[in-house]
Design a protein around this motif. Structure first.
Motif, PDB file in Angstrom:
ATOM      1  N   THR A   7      41.467  42.261  38.102  1.00 45.57           N
ATOM      2  CA  THR A   7      41.215  43.218  37.039  1.00 45.57           C
ATOM      3  C   THR A   7      39.705  43.436  36.965  1.00 45.57           C
ATOM      4  O   THR A   7      38.931  42.599  37.438  1.00 45.57           O
ATOM      5  CB  THR A   7      41.689  42.678  35.689  1.00 45.57           C
ATOM      6  N   ARG A   9      37.835  43.124  34.542  1.00 39.66           N
ATOM      7  CA  ARG A   9      37.205  42.009  33.829  1.00 39.66           C
ATOM      8  C   ARG A   9      36.986  40.800  34.716  1.00 39.66           C
ATOM      9  O   ARG A   9      35.936  40.170  34.696  1.00 39.66           O
ATOM     10  CB  ARG A   9      38.058  41.602  32.624  1.00 39.66           C
ATOM     11  N   GLU A  10      37.990  40.488  35.517  1.00 37.15           N
ATOM     12  CA  GLU A  10      37.849  39.346  36.428  1.00 37.15           C
ATOM     13  C   GLU A  10      36.709  39.592  37.409  1.00 37.15           C
ATOM     14  O   GLU A  10      35.912  38.711  37.721  1.00 37.15           O
ATOM     15  CB  GLU A  10      39.158  39.110  37.187  1.00 37.15           C
ATOM     16  N   TYR A  12      34.115  41.447  36.952  1.00 34.82           N
ATOM     17  CA  TYR A  12      32.850  41.346  36.238  1.00 34.82           C
ATOM     18  C   TYR A  12      32.463  39.880  36.031  1.00 34.82           C
ATOM     19  O   TYR A  12      31.328  39.471  36.287  1.00 34.82           O
ATOM     20  CB  TYR A  12      32.963  42.063  34.889  1.00 34.82           C
ATOM     21  N   ARG A  13      33.424  39.115  35.544  1.00 34.47           N
ATOM     22  CA  ARG A  13      33.199  37.676  35.357  1.00 34.47           C
ATOM     23  C   ARG A  13      32.604  37.053  36.605  1.00 34.47           C
ATOM     24  O   ARG A  13      31.624  36.314  36.558  1.00 34.47           O
ATOM     25  CB  ARG A  13      34.521  36.963  35.065  1.00 34.47           C
ATOM     26  N   ARG A  54      30.252  31.225  28.321  1.00 39.82           N
ATOM     27  CA  ARG A  54      31.460  31.983  28.694  1.00 39.82           C
ATOM     28  C   ARG A  54      31.804  31.758  30.159  1.00 39.82           C
ATOM     29  O   ARG A  54      32.931  31.994  30.585  1.00 39.82           O
ATOM     30  CB  ARG A  54      31.238  33.472  28.485  1.00 39.82           C
ATOM     31  N   TYR A  55      30.804  31.333  30.945  1.00 36.90           N
ATOM     32  CA  TYR A  55      30.990  31.308  32.402  1.00 36.90           C
ATOM     33  C   TYR A  55      30.997  29.900  32.993  1.00 36.90           C
ATOM     34  O   TYR A  55      31.605  29.688  34.032  1.00 36.90           O
ATOM     35  CB  TYR A  55      29.896  32.146  33.069  1.00 36.90           C
TER      36      TYR A  55
END
Lengths: 232, 232
Positions: A7, A9-10, A12-13, A54-55
């Motif tokens: 996705t 988001r994934e 981007y992460r 967050r990471y």
DNA sequence: TGTACATCAGTGAACGCGCGTTCACTGATGTAC
DNA sequence: TGTACATCAGTGAACGCGCGTTCACTGATGTAC
């Protein structure tokens, strides 16, 4: 492909994680691994400190990840050169040696993160030791190919012109670490240890700057040592 | 004796300095050199932090002193074994190798403070490099004794049974670092480099724990490597 | 031997700093109907 | 296609900590006469 579908988001992460690691390496190159600071990395990325949580769960996880990446990168370089050969494959020891030196010079602090002064109390998680075994397997493969194969049947005496190495006896009894090559003769195991320890010797002295000011050419010294490992 | 006469105050100063260094080593052994903290040392000695500034100008001076002491200690061990011999003197290379290993095992972090991952930006003051040259001189002395002397007159070809080492040519042109032994043949210089780099290789891998879990006996591996340095 | 003075070890308060990490919150991005 | 809700990235304030280092000061130790 379903397994690797990401996705946005994934995606981007993962990008941010990569950027964090990139800045981390820069920081390590500048002031050493022990000075690595999450806050400083965040600031460099234009973020606030807590954002990094967050990471990465914490500082230790980041460092572990860096170590893992370092091992992975070296193992990949080895496999590309000498791994079970579909593509390039089957490099000899001199080629592996050059791959190692090139990799080390590319980022000396990455080399030291793996092979340098140990961090007191730090124990690598198991998946990292697994990577280092991949690495060892490639080396053992090249060593086995460089050495006369063990003859089946009764163990022969030393070949003429080859003085018996007393350490080979010890190796014959302690070969768990070479589990990837259960049939390799002790002389191949010996060769792998020699390759590893001697090249680490010259390389780490070079990278630590112990040859600077001596007027020597480290590349020549390295090649000379490779030569004496191969033509034993 | 007048030069070494100490007032009680001087005596005391020196005692405290020694105790500070002692605690510093303990701290390094526990958490690595980069975690060395003046305040923590002071607390451990039952003093307040600022008190230490009577004895060391700052943290860097303390670390430099520790490095100096480490070099001094190793150099003394070498000189005692193989130095210009009034007493014991004139040890061979195998004996020097064992002295080195014993010294390293005595305090691994002391070894790594000298030969481990370099501290970015740190440059040793000149008197320390002088000590490392003392060390090198002892090694060169032993190497020169272990190698056929250079014949005067025209340079002979390689001895029969000795393959010519291309690196020896490079060494003949770059021997400033061996200024203590201007007449030693290149092969002796080569032997010294081999001794240094190979033993650093096995030793540092051992001390960093890279052999643990492999089931090998590092002492045997070390001895085997010494053997192959001497009987080339 | 006794007094006056200088030296110096050590203290405690303070400064400024950066660290790792937590927490409650905002606002943007993606998902389900 | 549009709306309601859930997810999640990132913020800013805060906590507690230990660091190196400075400074003005006290009290003990040594020195000179």
């Amino acid at each position: 492909m379903t397994g690797t579908t990401k996705t946005p988001r994934e995606r981007y992460r993962q990008q941010v994680r990569e950027e964090v690691k990139e800045k981390a390496w820069q920081q390590i190159a500048g002031s050493g691994a022990s000075a690595l600071s999450l806050n400083a990395i965040a600031k460099q990325m234009g973020m606030s400190g807590p954002a990094l949580y967050r990471y990465f769960a914490n500082r230790d996880e980041l460092i572990t990840e860096l170590i893992r990446d370092a091992y992975r990168s070296l193992a990949d370089a080895f496999i590309a050169a000498g791994g079970p050969g579909e593509g390039a494959g089957r490099a000899g020891l001199p080629e592996l040696a050059r791959v190692l030196r090139r990799w080390a010079l590319e980022d000396p602090h990455r080399y030291f993160l793996i092979y340098g002064t140990p961090v007191p109390g730090y124990h690598a998680p198991q998946d990292i030791t697994a990577i280092s075994q991949e690495l060892l397997a490639v080396l053992l493969e090249a060593c086995a190919a460089a050495v006369p194969p063990a003859a089946p049947g009764p163990i022969p005496g030393p070949l003429p012109g080859t003085e018996p190495d007393p350490f080979d006896g010890h190796l014959a009894d302690h070969r768990e670490w070479a589990a990837s090559h259960p049939d390799a003769p002790p002389s191949a195991l010996r060769l792998a240890l020699t390759f590893w320890s001697r090249l680490h010797g010259v390389l780490s002295l070079e990278l630590a700057g112990h040859f600077t000011g001596m007027g020597l050419d480290p590349a020549l010294l390295f090649e000379a040592e490779v030569d004496r490992i191969v033509t034993r």
